[in-house]
Design a protein around this motif. Structure first.
Motif, PDB file in Angstrom:
ATOM      1  N   LYS A 265       5.568  -9.142   1.606  1.00  0.00           N
ATOM      2  CA  LYS A 265       6.413  -9.081   0.422  1.00  0.00           C
ATOM      3  C   LYS A 265       7.253  -7.807   0.500  1.00  0.00           C
ATOM      4  O   LYS A 265       6.754  -6.741   0.813  1.00  0.00           O
ATOM      5  N   GLU A 267       8.620  -5.173  -1.025  1.00  0.00           N
ATOM      6  CA  GLU A 267       8.662  -4.342  -2.218  1.00  0.00           C
ATOM      7  C   GLU A 267       9.600  -3.182  -1.930  1.00  0.00           C
ATOM      8  O   GLU A 267       9.896  -2.868  -0.791  1.00  0.00           O
ATOM      9  N   GLU A 268      10.045  -2.556  -2.982  1.00  0.00           N
ATOM     10  CA  GLU A 268      10.818  -1.351  -2.752  1.00  0.00           C
ATOM     11  C   GLU A 268       9.880  -0.277  -2.257  1.00  0.00           C
ATOM     12  O   GLU A 268       8.836  -0.021  -2.841  1.00  0.00           O
ATOM     13  N   ILE A 269      10.256   0.324  -1.166  1.00  0.00           N
ATOM     14  CA  ILE A 269       9.420   1.398  -0.669  1.00  0.00           C
ATOM     15  C   ILE A 269      10.157   2.713  -0.793  1.00  0.00           C
ATOM     16  O   ILE A 269      11.361   2.792  -0.569  1.00  0.00           O
ATOM     17  N   ARG A 270       9.438   3.716  -1.210  1.00  0.00           N
ATOM     18  CA  ARG A 270      10.014   5.058  -1.267  1.00  0.00           C
ATOM     19  C   ARG A 270       9.460   5.845  -0.100  1.00  0.00           C
ATOM     20  O   ARG A 270       8.242   5.975   0.042  1.00  0.00           O
ATOM     21  N   ILE A 272       8.557   9.140   1.676  1.00  0.00           N
ATOM     22  CA  ILE A 272       8.250  10.502   1.250  1.00  0.00           C
ATOM     23  C   ILE A 272       8.207  11.367   2.500  1.00  0.00           C
ATOM     24  O   ILE A 272       7.557  11.003   3.479  1.00  0.00           O
ATOM     25  N   THR A 291      -1.831   6.640 -12.375  1.00  0.00           N
ATOM     26  CA  THR A 291      -2.412   6.005 -11.187  1.00  0.00           C
ATOM     27  C   THR A 291      -3.480   6.932 -10.615  1.00  0.00           C
ATOM     28  O   THR A 291      -4.547   6.501 -10.199  1.00  0.00           O
ATOM     29  N   LEU A 292      -3.176   8.204 -10.631  1.00  0.00           N
ATOM     30  CA  LEU A 292      -4.146   9.212 -10.192  1.00  0.00           C
ATOM     31  C   LEU A 292      -4.587  10.035 -11.402  1.00  0.00           C
ATOM     32  O   LEU A 292      -3.858  10.131 -12.377  1.00  0.00           O
TER      33      LEU A 292
ATOM     34  N   ILE B 220      -9.569   3.452  -6.970  1.00  0.00           N
ATOM     35  CA  ILE B 220      -8.799   4.142  -5.931  1.00  0.00           C
ATOM     36  C   ILE B 220      -9.542   3.979  -4.609  1.00  0.00           C
ATOM     37  O   ILE B 220     -10.754   4.191  -4.542  1.00  0.00           O
ATOM     38  N   LEU B 244      -9.972  12.483  -4.876  1.00  0.00           N
ATOM     39  CA  LEU B 244      -9.290  11.615  -5.842  1.00  0.00           C
ATOM     40  C   LEU B 244     -10.271  10.802  -6.683  1.00  0.00           C
ATOM     41  O   LEU B 244      -9.861  10.050  -7.568  1.00  0.00           O
ATOM     42  N   ARG B 276      -6.219   0.145  -8.276  1.00  0.00           N
ATOM     43  CA  ARG B 276      -5.007   0.696  -8.867  1.00  0.00           C
ATOM     44  C   ARG B 276      -4.176   1.375  -7.768  1.00  0.00           C
ATOM     45  O   ARG B 276      -2.969   1.329  -7.767  1.00  0.00           O
ATOM     46  N   LEU B 277      -4.864   2.018  -6.846  1.00  0.00           N
ATOM     47  CA  LEU B 277      -4.161   2.701  -5.749  1.00  0.00           C
ATOM     48  C   LEU B 277      -4.912   2.512  -4.434  1.00  0.00           C
ATOM     49  O   LEU B 277      -6.124   2.725  -4.369  1.00  0.00           O
ATOM     50  N   ASP B 294      -3.455  -6.580  -0.213  1.00  0.00           N
ATOM     51  CA  ASP B 294      -2.045  -6.589  -0.626  1.00  0.00           C
ATOM     52  C   ASP B 294      -1.840  -6.852  -2.120  1.00  0.00           C
ATOM     53  O   ASP B 294      -0.726  -6.792  -2.612  1.00  0.00           O
ATOM     54  N   GLU B 295      -2.940  -7.103  -2.832  1.00  0.00           N
ATOM     55  CA  GLU B 295      -2.832  -7.247  -4.290  1.00  0.00           C
ATOM     56  C   GLU B 295      -3.043  -5.914  -5.004  1.00  0.00           C
ATOM     57  O   GLU B 295      -3.080  -5.876  -6.234  1.00  0.00           O
ATOM     58  N   SER B 296      -3.206  -4.851  -4.250  1.00  0.00           N
ATOM     59  CA  SER B 296      -3.387  -3.539  -4.876  1.00  0.00           C
ATOM     60  C   SER B 296      -2.153  -3.207  -5.707  1.00  0.00           C
ATOM     61  O   SER B 296      -1.032  -3.526  -5.317  1.00  0.00           O
ATOM     62  N   ARG B 298      -0.734  -0.285  -6.369  1.00  0.00           N
ATOM     63  CA  ARG B 298       0.124   0.653  -5.645  1.00  0.00           C
ATOM     64  C   ARG B 298      -0.449   0.864  -4.259  1.00  0.00           C
ATOM     65  O   ARG B 298      -1.669   0.950  -4.111  1.00  0.00           O
ATOM     66  N   ILE B 300       0.006   3.352  -0.798  1.00  0.00           N
ATOM     67  CA  ILE B 300       0.621   4.452  -0.044  1.00  0.00           C
ATOM     68  C   ILE B 300       0.241   4.260   1.422  1.00  0.00           C
ATOM     69  O   ILE B 300      -0.929   4.049   1.728  1.00  0.00           O
ATOM     70  N   ILE B 313       4.709  -3.417   2.956  1.00  0.00           N
ATOM     71  CA  ILE B 313       4.097  -3.766   1.674  1.00  0.00           C
ATOM     72  C   ILE B 313       3.779  -2.529   0.840  1.00  0.00           C
ATOM     73  O   ILE B 313       3.221  -2.631  -0.242  1.00  0.00           O
ATOM     74  N   ALA B 314       4.134  -1.359   1.374  1.00  0.00           N
ATOM     75  CA  ALA B 314       3.775  -0.124   0.674  1.00  0.00           C
ATOM     76  C   ALA B 314       4.803   0.237  -0.400  1.00  0.00           C
ATOM     77  O   ALA B 314       5.956  -0.154  -0.319  1.00  0.00           O
ATOM     78  N   ASN B 315       4.368   0.965  -1.425  1.00  0.00           N
ATOM     79  CA  ASN B 315       5.274   1.482  -2.439  1.00  0.00           C
ATOM     80  C   ASN B 315       5.770   2.874  -2.052  1.00  0.00           C
ATOM     81  O   ASN B 315       6.878   3.260  -2.375  1.00  0.00           O
ATOM     82  N   TYR B 316       4.882   3.623  -1.377  1.00  0.00           N
ATOM     83  CA  TYR B 316       5.245   4.942  -0.870  1.00  0.00           C
ATOM     84  C   TYR B 316       4.907   4.971   0.612  1.00  0.00           C
ATOM     85  O   TYR B 316       3.817   4.517   1.006  1.00  0.00           O
TER      86      TYR B 316
END
Ligand SMILES: Cc1cc2nc3c(=O)[nH]c(=O)nc-3n(C[C@H](O)[C@H](O)[C@H](O)COP(=O)(O)OP(=O)(O)OC[C@H]3O[C@@H](n4cnc5c(N)ncnc54)[C@H](O)[C@@H]3O)c2cc1C
Lengths: 293, 337
Positions: A265, A267-270, A272, A291-292, B220, B244, B276-277, B294-296, B298, B300, B313-316
């Motif tokens: 999928k 997704e928008e990735i940022r 870093i 989230t954290l 996490i 964390l 969540r992460l 992949d349903e996480s 967020r 990283i 599939i990552a957000n960061y």
């Protein structure tokens, strides 16, 4: 008295080693480009049967497979490793069988062999990973089952009982059952023995021989040596007295509606940067949105 | 009143303790039943299970059938198959769901074989929709969705012509709903006659450890792959997880390399997680690994290879050596929190 052991095996495409050229341009798997192999856990089941034969004199190891003519390869391989009798169950009317129709055909073939004490198969086949055919066959035969067996702990051929260790979530169970029983074997033990060079010489030109209904049932008790030139029995739908309506496509309640490639999928990735500052900024964001923290 | 055509769940219990996956399935069954306008039923088999039965009603069970018998305290295939087959025949559900656990995958095929109905193994999603075949349209069919072929494809399977439609469903993929104490449901006791010959199996020993790693419940998860490089360096993964307040996960390659035990494996043949992460360190992002994470909410990804599929599939995404990135991450978190 020896035991009659029946091992159910399958030839499968090697899905564990999908390499670049097994993928088509549209990203789908090119089944025909994958090498066909002996389903890994079935080899462990065969090994378990051969091990039993070594400990219970006069036992016999029969190997059955249902598949296209090319599946004789796994039967030859079984002969090389020491099987006493092998049969290919093959007929166009078996095509497109789901696990229910497959278990029905296997049940008919097992009943054709007649007397049996232990049926063994791998826990699951790597092309479908369903683990269903073993239990479905046991139910059709009306016998008990022990699935996910990692070890046969005790086998008492006189009392006709077997104790097996099976893997369960977070541990194991030891289960005792009367014979006959069906076992599904995992790859945790019974590492398969290599094919024997002498047997490979004997059987490499083995041919399949059609046997329609004239299977000599007395051979199980007569203990006669099988002839090298007639080593792979071929059974069609009539030979095993199977009802065509319960076989192949008509006998399969499940249908594949559609197949999708696994797509990532987007997704928008940022991105870093790998600096203290940028990572600090990301952590800050994640703390801010809970989230954290 | 008997509820025909229901969505039924086989509730798995051990020593009176209900498996989590069964509650996940009841939650899903509620959703499916609302969709096809039918009831949710469940079958609980065991010994001394009344309390457990009542605890399930608030998840949305209309009719809960119990079969209470001394010989049924622990699962064994033959008597359980007999009992379940009888209940299914009597109440004629349209769908029956089982957890894809060792027990679920032991019993479901036997029942499918006895009833001569279809069964799909290890589903990761279930939906309701129409199905067309040979000019005929079947309505409200159960789409049984599962990975196949080593996880490289996703197949949608249907069994429209025979009832019930049955599936085993992977643990952790369906969301457990919150119980509603005001939900009205009924516990119905079923009688069975079992003879000694119905019990061909005897459990002579049983060793079960509670899982030390609670991946499924973790919010996490910090996971390490083969890119971590060594068991010693894997300490960094433990350190980040600890900092964390998360759990440690791993790819199969990292497990196979002995960096961490199999309990930590995420993916198709490991645990399915939806935290969540999720922080993937030195993990390429194979289909089999992604299937479990992949349903996480967020993700990283930390990887030296900018082309690694995990970035898709990552957000960061952080392109860099995890040996540098992780200490920076820990330092930044300590500074903020
Ligand atoms: C039937 C089947 C089931 C499977 N089930 C699972 C499963 O449940 N779970 C699972 O995980 N796998 C599973 N696999 C295996 C899967 O196919 C992959 O082999 C595995 O996930 C790869 O693990 P990895 O990402 O750690 O290793 P690799 O794919 O080798 O990736 C390592 C990554 O680390 C990066 N890297 C290297 N050094 C560094 C560094 N210093 N810093 C940062 N990054 C670095 C590399 O760029 C690379 O992307 C299964 C396979 C099959 C066939």
């Amino acid at each position: 008295m020896g035991l009659n052991l029946i091992v159910l095996v399958k030839q499968v495409p090697d899905t564990q080693n999908i390499t670049g050229n097994a993928m088509k341009e549209d990203g789908t798997v090119n089944r025909s480009a994958l090498p066909a192999i002996f389903n890994p856990e079935d080899l462990h089941a065969l090994e378990a049967a051969l091990t039993i034969r070594e400990s219970v004199p006069d036992s016999r190891v029969h190997v059955l497979t249902m598949g296209p003519p090319s599946a004789v390869q796994v039967l030859k391989d079984s002969l090389y490793r020491g099987a006493d009798f092998v049969a290919l169950i093959s007929d166009r009317r078996f095509a497109a069988a789901d696990t229910l129709a497959t278990s029905y055909a296997l049940k008919c073939a097992i009943e054709k062999i007649g007397a049996y004490d232990i049926v063994l198969c791998g826990r699951q086949a790597i092309d479908g990973d369903t683990a269903q055919v073993g239990p479905q066959t046991a139910e059709k035969l009306g016998i008990n089952q022990i699935t996910c067996v990692s070890e046969i702990v005790e086998l008492d051929a006189d009392k006709r009982t077997i104790t097996a260790r099976r893997s369960i979530e977070g541990g194991f169970e030891k289960v005792r059952s009367a014979l006959p029983v069906l076992l599904t074997i995992t790859d945790e033990s019974y590492p398969p023995r290599p094919p024997s060079a002498i047997k490979m010489m004997t059987y490499k030109n083995a041919t399949t021989e059609m046997s329609s209904g004239d299977f000599d049932e007395t051979y199980l008790t007569s203990g006669a040596e099988l002839k090298a030139e007639n080593t792979i029995t071929l059974w069609d739908i009539n030979a095993i007295n199977a009802d065509p309506d319960s076989c192949g496509l008509p006998g399969s309640p499940t249908k594949v509606k559609n197949i999708d490639m696994v797509v990532l999928k987007s997704e928008e990735i940022r991105m870093i940067e790998n600096t203290e500052e940028a990572i600090g900024g990301m952590v800050h964001e994640l703390v801010a949105d809970h989230t954290l923290g | 009143m008997a509820a025909k055509n229901s969505v039924m769940v086989f509730v798995q219990q051990d020593d009176g303790k209900v498996a989590e996956v069964s509650i996940e399935l009841i939650s899903k069954a509620r959703e499916l039943a609302n969709r096809v306008k039918s009831k949710v039923t469940a079958v609980l088999v065991g010994s001394g299970i009344r309390k457990a039965a009542e605890s399930l009603i608030p998840y949305g069970v209309d009719h809960l059938y119990t079969v209470d018998h001394k010989g049924l305290a622990h699962y064994t295939p033959v008597p359980y198959t007999r009992v379940l087959t009888d209940v299914i025949k009597k109440y004629a559900p349209q769908i029956v769901l089982y957890g894809a656990t060792t027990t679920g995958r032991d019993i479901a095929p036997r029942i499918a074989s006895a009833l001569r109905v279809g069964l799909t193994a290890d589903c990761t999603d279930l939906q309701i929709g129409d199905y067309q075949s040979k000019g005929q349209t079947y309505q409200n069919v159960l789409y049984q969705i599962r990975p196949a072929f080593g996880g490289n494809i996703i197949a949608t399977i249907v069994s429209p012509e025979r009832k019930p439609q049955m599936a085993t469903v992977r643990e952790g993929v369906m969301k457990m709903s919150d119980p509603d104490p005001s939900f009205k449901g009924e516990v119905i006791e079923e009688k069975v006659e079992l003879k000694p010959e119905d019990f061909p199996s005897e459990i002579v020993e049983r060793v079960k450890q509670e899982k030390l790693v609670n991946l499924k419940g973790a919010q996490i998860i910090v996971s390490g792959g083969i890119g971590v490089g060594s068991k010693e360096t894997f300490q960094l993964i433990h350190q980040l997880a600890h900092a964390l307040g998360g759990e440690v996960g791993a790819s199969r390659a990292a497990v196979d390399a002995g960096y961490v035990s199999k309990d930590h494996q995420v993916g198709q043949t490991g645990t399915t997680v939806r935290p969540r992460l999720y922080i993937a360190c030195g993990i390429s992002g194979s289909v089999q690994h992604r299937a479990g994470m992949d349903e996480s909410a967020r993700i990283i990804a930390i990887n030296t290879d900018p082309e690694a599929p995990i970035f898709q599939i990552a957000n960061y995404g952080i392109v860099g050596d995890l040996k540098e990135v992780i200490p920076r991450f820990i330092k930044a978190f300590r500074a903020k929190a």
